[in-house]
Structure formats: structure tokens, C-alpha cells
Design a protein around this motif. Structure first.
Motif, short mmCIF file in Angstrom:
data_model
loop_
_atom_site.label_atom_id
_atom_site.label_comp_id
_atom_site.label_asym_id
_atom_site.label_seq_id
_atom_site.Cartn_x
_atom_site.Cartn_y
_atom_site.Cartn_z
N SER A 1 -88.66 66.94 42.79
CA SER A 1 -88.50 67.47 41.91
C SER A 1 -87.71 69.02 43.24
O SER A 1 -86.90 69.46 43.63
CB SER A 1 -88.18 68.29 41.33
N LEU A 2 -88.63 68.70 44.13
CA LEU A 2 -89.15 70.89 45.10
C LEU A 2 -89.34 70.41 46.45
O LEU A 2 -88.70 71.91 46.59
CB LEU A 2 -90.43 70.65 44.62
N VAL A 3 -88.52 69.01 46.95
CA VAL A 3 -88.33 69.39 48.51
C VAL A 3 -87.27 68.83 48.90
O VAL A 3 -85.91 67.95 48.65
CB VAL A 3 -89.75 67.79 48.72
N PHE A 4 -86.80 69.66 49.59
CA PHE A 4 -85.32 69.72 50.35
C PHE A 4 -85.85 69.13 51.68
O PHE A 4 -86.74 69.40 52.37
CB PHE A 4 -84.97 71.10 50.56
N GLY B 1 -84.06 63.64 42.22
CA GLY B 1 -82.46 63.08 43.13
C GLY B 1 -81.73 62.23 42.50
O GLY B 1 -80.30 62.92 42.62
N PRO C 1 -82.58 68.53 45.69
CA PRO C 1 -83.95 67.97 46.79
C PRO C 1 -83.84 66.55 46.57
O PRO C 1 -83.00 66.10 44.94
CB PRO C 1 -84.92 68.47 46.01
#
Length: 380
Positions: free
Chosen positions: A220-223, A290, A55
Motif C-alpha cells: 500500500s505504501l510503495v511506489f 494495488g 502504489p
């Protein structure tokens, strides 16, 4: 001195790398693989493959890894700071002083967007020659491109990468045998220490700690990069209006460097009383998860490259990345930059300057900006 050299190289790229993550991969490849010879095409592909699983800001993770390989942890930090600093300062300046609409500025920004098209075309062509050498890998790239264009969503790119890795293990063959290396286990002590620090920040009641946690959650949560982080940040930062979000988002697309530098704008907008400190906290929050994962997993990832199944997985991922890059070349890069036949003519000129005449990127950017100013003035 080596750390300062790394900082200087990435600072120049931070000033000139327009176009978002897909274009940044092209800039890095051209500068560090072809010109500087810091690493091979295959090694560069391995860094990209790892960044696709993590992420956060993919291009910044690749840049951090390049600095890490060149000069250790200080080199990684120098690469991150150098590449991010120009966009961080621009976004902070825009947050406290809204920009004026000026013909020359708009023309230069448009030229930078057109040059991003040139860089991504160059990267797609070069990487396809390296990573799509047979019918199977070419099919991987083709299907990945089609899927990326059709399935638009936060997890679509990650799903493509995972499927490509699994299919690569099943159907691809490795052409060379790498020297076997002992597996390097991730340092769990470092991981636990970071978790404890984060927990301390979470439970420390202060506006800046809350700001850090909000941006760290998004990072932390975003791709999928900066375009995907916006809706999540909108949910987390209820104090910022939709108009402020859209203003910051539009500005982030028009400037060089990572789109995650949007955090600099949003940080001071959410906590104006803390000024640039709020921008620093927000920027560190969105980038650090990241970057830490890249630092923590890179030694293990490199040691896995001697294993046959991992080589096949990376080959599948690299072919899929070519397809994803090709899809990004069309949308959003081409569709947001090329608006006329004159624009397309400038793109063709840029390709000749970069690929045939092999001029340095900085010279091409200057020539490109001058040409676009002339064309824009004639059409004005």
C-alpha cells in the motif's frame, strides 16, 4: 473459455517476462497491443498512466487491467494469477530448496536478462513514436529520463508523474476529441467493505494475519515497484536476516514475472511452519492493495478520458513514462545485463529478430537462449 484464454496468455508471459516492471510493459505492449489487438496504443497508454499514480506493482496492475477489460473481474484475476503463478512457485521452491550454481542455468538466465534489454529498447522506440510526437512531449520525456537517473528515491517517480500531469494540463494540446461520457463514480460501498475486511484481519490475532498486514502495508505504501519494496519489508519483517533478504532479492531479479513475487520467498521464510500457506498469504498481502485500487478506480479513469484537461494530463504522463522507461533501460536493465561486446552483439541480433523479422517473442527467446549458450560455452 475467454477467462481460460486470458489465464493462458498471461501464464506464458509469466514464464518468459524477464527484466522487471519496465520490461513487462514492453512485453505486454508487444503481445496485447501489436499481436493480439486487445486494445489500441492510446488505450494501453491510459492504463499505464493510471498505474503510475497507484502504489504497488505497476506491471501487475496493468496486466490485471488488461484481463479486466477482456473478461471482467474473472479475467482480471485470471491475468493476475497466470502472470504471478510461475514466479510464485519458483520463489517458494527456492525458499525451501536453495538452488545450485550451474553453467547452463546461469547462461540461460543471462540470456533472459539480455533479451529484456531488447524488449525495453523496442518498447521505448515504439512508445516514443506514439507519445512523443512534438517538441513539448519530447522535452517531457527527456527531462523525465534525466530526473529519473539523478533523483533516485521511493517518491521520485511519483513526483515526476505528478509534475508531468500538471504541466501537461498547462502546456499541451489535445489532437482529437473523444466522445463525451458520463463520469462513473467509484463504488464507495465496495471500498468501505474492503476496509472493514482489512480491519477485521488487523484485529484478528494470528501469525498469518500479522504476516498479511505486514505485506499489505508494504504493497500500500510503495511506489516504484519491486526494487523499492525491499527496504520497507526489511523494516517490517524483523525475523528475517539481511542475508535471507539479499538471497531472495537476488533470486527475484533472476526469474521471470513480477518482482513482488519476492513475497512468496519471504512469507515462507518468516513463517516456515505454515509452508506454502504463508507464501500465499504474503503474496496476496503485497499484491491485493494495488490490484483493488486499479479495479476500484479504472471505470472512473476511463470515463475521464473524454475531458480535455484529463487528455492533456495523460499525454504529459505518457511522455514522462517514455522517459522513465528510457532511464530504466540504462539502469538497472542495461547495466545489470550487458557486460561485454559479445553481450551487446546478442542484443543487436535480438533487435533484428524482433523488430525487423518480427518473429514471435517465444521463438526469439528460444533462439536467444541457444545463441547465448553457444557464446557462453565458447568463452567458458
Amino acid at each position: 473459455m475467454q477467462v481460460l484464454s486470458v489465464f493462458f496468455q498471461f501464464f506464458l508471459l509469466g514464464l518468459t517476462s524477464f527484466g522487471g516492471p519496465a520490461a513487462h510493459i514492453g512485453y505486454f505492449r508487444r503481445h496485447f497491443v501489436e499481436n493480439k489487438k486487445w486494445l489500441s496504443e492510446q488505450e494501453y497508454g491510459q492504463l499505464i498512466a493510471l498505474s503510475q499514480f497507484l502504489p504497488g506493482p505497476g506491471s501487475s496492475q496493468v496486466g490485471f487491467a488488461l484481463g479486466l477489460r477482456q473478461a471482467g473481474i474473472l479475467g482480471g484475476l485470471a491475468a493476475f494469477i497466470g502472470f504471478t503463478l510461475p514466479s510464485f512457485l519458483i520463489m517458494f521452491g527456492l525458499a525451501i530448496t536453495p538452488p545450485s550454481d550451474h553453467f547452463v542455468v546461469n547462461a540461460l538466465i543471462h540470456a533472459a536478462k539480455l533479451f529484456a534489454v531488447v524488449v525495453v529498447i523496442d518498447a521505448v522506440v515504439a512508445m516514443s513514436r506514439q507519445f512523443c510526437t512534438d517538441i513539448k512531449t519530447q522535452l517531457f520525456a527527456f527531462v523525465s529520463a534525466i530526473t529519473s537517473l539523478i533523483a533516485v528515491g521511493a517518491l521520485s517517480q511519483l513526483s515526476i508523474i505528478v509534475v508531468a500531469a500538471v504541466l501537461g494540463i498547462i502546456v499541451l494540446q489535445t489532437s482529437s476529441r473523444a466522445e463525451k461520457k458520463a463520469f462513473v463514480k467509484p463504488n464507495m460501498l465496495v471500498f468501505c467493505l474492503v476496509i472493514l475486511i482489512v480491519l477485521g484481519i488487523i484485529f484478528y490475532t494470528h501469525p498469518l494475519s500479522e504476516l498479511f498486514v505486514q505485506f499489505a502495508a508494504a504493497g500500500s505504501l510503495v511506489f516504484g515497484g519491486g526494487h523499492v519494496v525491499l527496504p520497507l519489508l526489511q523494516q517490517l519483517l524483523s525475523s528475517i536476516s539481511n542475508e535471507q533478504f539479499l538471497t531472495g532479492y537476488a533470486a527475484a531479479q533472476a526469474i521471470p514475472g513480477p518482482m513482488f513475487a519476492l513475497a512468496s520467498y519471504l512469507g515462507v521464510t518468516a513463517q516456515p511452519s505454515y509452508g506454502i500457506i504463508a507464501s500465499i498469504v504474503a503474496t496476496l498481502g503485497v499484491f491485493l492493495p494495488g490490484l483493488f485500487l486499479m479495479y476500484w478506480l479504472l471505470p472512473s479513469w476511463q470515463s475521464l478520458q473524454s475531458i480535455s484537461w484529463c487528455q492533456k494530463a495523460v499525454a504529459g504522463i505518457n511522455a514522462a513514462v517514455v522517459g522513465i522507461l528510457g532511464a530504466a533501460l540504462y539502469d538497472p536493465i542495461y547495466t545489470s545485463a550487458v557486460n561485454s561486446t559479445q553481450d551487446m552483439a546478442l542484443v543487436l541480433v535480438g533487435l533484428v529478430l524482433l523488430r525487423q523479422l518480427k518473429l514471435p517473442i517465444i521463438k526469439v527467446i528460444i533462439l536467444f537462449g541457444a545463441l547465448n549458450l553457444v557464446v557462453s560455452y565458447m568463452a567458458f
